[in-house]
Design a protein around this motif. Sequence first.
Motif, PDB file in Angstrom:
ATOM      1  N   VAL A  76      42.178  33.113  43.539  1.00 42.22           N
ATOM      2  CA  VAL A  76      42.564  34.463  43.138  1.00 42.22           C
ATOM      3  C   VAL A  76      42.978  34.478  41.667  1.00 42.22           C
ATOM      4  O   VAL A  76      42.512  35.312  40.875  1.00 42.22           O
ATOM      5  N   ALA A  77      43.838  33.534  41.284  1.00 40.69           N
ATOM      6  CA  ALA A  77      44.276  33.465  39.889  1.00 40.69           C
ATOM      7  C   ALA A  77      43.145  32.995  38.976  1.00 40.69           C
ATOM      8  O   ALA A  77      42.974  33.512  37.871  1.00 40.69           O
ATOM      9  N   GLY A  78      42.374  32.009  39.430  1.00 38.13           N
ATOM     10  CA  GLY A  78      41.304  31.465  38.600  1.00 38.13           C
ATOM     11  C   GLY A  78      40.196  32.462  38.358  1.00 38.13           C
ATOM     12  O   GLY A  78      39.644  32.530  37.246  1.00 38.13           O
ATOM     13  N   GLY A  82      45.240  42.806  37.569  1.00 37.49           N
ATOM     14  CA  GLY A  82      45.511  43.187  38.949  1.00 37.49           C
ATOM     15  C   GLY A  82      44.255  43.484  39.731  1.00 37.49           C
ATOM     16  O   GLY A  82      44.122  43.077  40.899  1.00 37.49           O
ATOM     17  N   ARG A  83      43.308  44.183  39.126  1.00 41.41           N
ATOM     18  CA  ARG A  83      42.081  44.537  39.831  1.00 41.41           C
ATOM     19  C   ARG A  83      41.214  43.314  40.104  1.00 41.41           C
ATOM     20  O   ARG A  83      40.630  43.174  41.169  1.00 41.41           O
ATOM     21  N   LEU A  84      41.127  42.435  39.129  1.00 41.65           N
ATOM     22  CA  LEU A  84      40.349  41.208  39.322  1.00 41.65           C
ATOM     23  C   LEU A  84      40.973  40.341  40.421  1.00 41.65           C
ATOM     24  O   LEU A  84      40.265  39.783  41.267  1.00 41.65           O
ATOM     25  N   ALA A  85      42.296  40.235  40.396  1.00 41.80           N
ATOM     26  CA  ALA A  85      42.977  39.426  41.414  1.00 41.80           C
ATOM     27  C   ALA A  85      42.815  40.046  42.796  1.00 41.80           C
ATOM     28  O   ALA A  85      42.596  39.333  43.786  1.00 41.80           O
ATOM     29  N   TYR A 124      40.132  23.545  39.930  1.00 41.29           N
ATOM     30  CA  TYR A 124      39.452  23.335  38.657  1.00 41.29           C
ATOM     31  C   TYR A 124      39.153  24.677  37.988  1.00 41.29           C
ATOM     32  O   TYR A 124      39.332  24.832  36.779  1.00 41.29           O
ATOM     33  N   LEU A 125      38.705  25.659  38.775  1.00 36.49           N
ATOM     34  CA  LEU A 125      38.420  26.978  38.212  1.00 36.49           C
ATOM     35  C   LEU A 125      39.654  27.556  37.532  1.00 36.49           C
ATOM     36  O   LEU A 125      39.571  28.057  36.403  1.00 36.49           O
ATOM     37  N   LEU A 126      40.791  27.477  38.193  1.00 34.44           N
ATOM     38  CA  LEU A 126      42.021  28.025  37.614  1.00 34.44           C
ATOM     39  C   LEU A 126      42.396  27.301  36.323  1.00 34.44           C
ATOM     40  O   LEU A 126      42.699  27.938  35.304  1.00 34.44           O
ATOM     41  N   PRO A 133      25.977  31.428  47.451  1.00 32.05           N
ATOM     42  CA  PRO A 133      25.871  30.880  48.808  1.00 32.05           C
ATOM     43  C   PRO A 133      26.845  29.766  49.169  1.00 32.05           C
ATOM     44  O   PRO A 133      27.126  29.572  50.354  1.00 32.05           O
ATOM     45  N   PHE A 134      27.386  29.054  48.177  1.00 34.20           N
ATOM     46  CA  PHE A 134      28.320  27.976  48.494  1.00 34.20           C
ATOM     47  C   PHE A 134      29.728  28.283  47.976  1.00 34.20           C
ATOM     48  O   PHE A 134      30.551  27.381  47.843  1.00 34.20           O
ATOM     49  N   ALA A 135      30.000  29.563  47.721  1.00 34.40           N
ATOM     50  CA  ALA A 135      31.321  29.950  47.225  1.00 34.40           C
ATOM     51  C   ALA A 135      32.410  29.775  48.275  1.00 34.40           C
ATOM     52  O   ALA A 135      33.600  29.821  47.939  1.00 34.40           O
ATOM     53  N   PHE A 136      32.033  29.539  49.535  1.00 34.31           N
ATOM     54  CA  PHE A 136      33.062  29.315  50.561  1.00 34.31           C
ATOM     55  C   PHE A 136      33.858  28.050  50.274  1.00 34.31           C
ATOM     56  O   PHE A 136      34.974  27.885  50.786  1.00 34.31           O
ATOM     57  N   TYR A 137      33.316  27.140  49.445  1.00 32.36           N
ATOM     58  CA  TYR A 137      34.083  25.951  49.084  1.00 32.36           C
ATOM     59  C   TYR A 137      35.354  26.300  48.311  1.00 32.36           C
ATOM     60  O   TYR A 137      36.300  25.516  48.276  1.00 32.36           O
ATOM     61  N   PHE A 138      35.383  27.475  47.686  1.00 33.04           N
ATOM     62  CA  PHE A 138      36.598  27.918  47.000  1.00 33.04           C
ATOM     63  C   PHE A 138      37.744  28.148  47.986  1.00 33.04           C
ATOM     64  O   PHE A 138      38.907  28.195  47.583  1.00 33.04           O
ATOM     65  N   SER A 139      37.416  28.323  49.269  1.00 32.00           N
ATOM     66  CA  SER A 139      38.441  28.591  50.276  1.00 32.00           C
ATOM     67  C   SER A 139      38.801  27.367  51.099  1.00 32.00           C
ATOM     68  O   SER A 139      39.740  27.406  51.896  1.00 32.00           O
ATOM     69  N   ALA A 140      38.054  26.287  50.955  1.00 35.22           N
ATOM     70  CA  ALA A 140      38.303  25.072  51.727  1.00 35.22           C
ATOM     71  C   ALA A 140      39.268  24.146  50.986  1.00 35.22           C
ATOM     72  O   ALA A 140      39.507  24.320  49.789  1.00 35.22           O
ATOM     73  N   PRO A 141      39.839  23.154  51.671  1.00 34.76           N
ATOM     74  CA  PRO A 141      40.714  22.174  51.000  1.00 34.76           C
ATOM     75  C   PRO A 141      39.919  21.217  50.104  1.00 34.76           C
ATOM     76  O   PRO A 141      39.803  20.026  50.345  1.00 34.76           O
TER      77      PRO A 141
END
Length: 387
Positions: free
Chosen positions: A128-130, A17-20, A173-175, A159-167
């Motif tokens: 979030v799940a990944g 729960g905390r990680l999510a 893949y992370l999940l 610096p490029f972690a915003f790609y996790f939020s884009a389509p």
Amino acid sequence: MSMPRPESENWYAPTWGRLALFALVSRVLTLTAGLFLAPAAAGPHWTADQLAFRAEVLAGPVPWLEPWVRFDAGFYLAIARDGYHPPAEGEGPNAGFLPLLPALIALAATVGVNPVLAGVVIPNVAFVAGSACAGRAALRVTGGHRTVWLGCGVLATYPFAFYFSAPYQESLYLLAAAGGLLAWYDRRPALAGLSGLIAATARLTAVAFPIGLFVEAMLARRWPSRGAWLVSAATAAGAAVLVGYLWLALGDPFAHFKAHAAWGRESPSLGGVGRALLQAVQELGQWERPFPVVKPIALFGTLALGIRGWVKRGPLWGCLILIPVGQALSTGTTLSIERIVLTSFPAAFELGELLGRSRMMRVAWLIAALPAQGYFLWLFVNNGFLN
């Protein structure tokens, strides 16, 4: 003698729960920042195709999400709507993009969800799940609560972690990859194999998992377990799904691999690795612009963390970091390497452990990483081609 408290009662423990929750907050902040940095109007550098796509999204039911639909996102949404097809004149081949995200967007569309909305929501939920799966897997490997938290922090602030939020496929893949690794550590090879199959439909870097299992067995001088064979077969089946579908859709089972030539990539080879590394060394000297020099830093930093992970955690952990990078380099270019290293997610926990040694290092990371992510996110939403 006092007994240790259960994990759920330890405020610092990286529970599911905390990680999510941590990952969810990071996505809300990232999405909000992207909308805040969005351009009021298209710039002169926008192409006719980009302007047409922008107008289409703005005319739809979720125009406020338009800043997040950039570059590859247009291909994924088009595949979800029209499937794979031969490229029209002046158009890049969409066979270079794997099917997991388009399939999920198309599935959401069948129940009435707007494709653009689905294209943004699905990757963010997957992150979030990944991220939680990656943190729990890292806890099995490192045993350190601080390392897990700092590693998840690196995943969110890179610096490029915003790609996790884009389509894009990065969150999916992370999940799948982190979920499969966690299932393997929990001795659930069937679930790990299913995760490998799904991961292969998002990124062919999924082969890092079975290769790591086999290398681990080989170096231990033992025959790979039945579970390792199951994971390997399932991951291969995921790649076969891609090849078979493209064969049916385009009449060419190798369409995906050929399509990468349109993006400046070579056929994979050891020589390609050497040429890509030479390119990265040359990019280190390009200090006049901020982006080119960030790419080799991300590349060489990830390689160093991969070697550290291999030595300290073993070949499976090391392969999960090094093989995705090596696979990208084998095509003779550093194109998109700053984003590709996101698939080497265990590297975040190696860096997290290093950051845990010094408060000064943690502060330095935040001072460097957060403004850099803001700048590159600004470039992204303003349609500035990062490469």
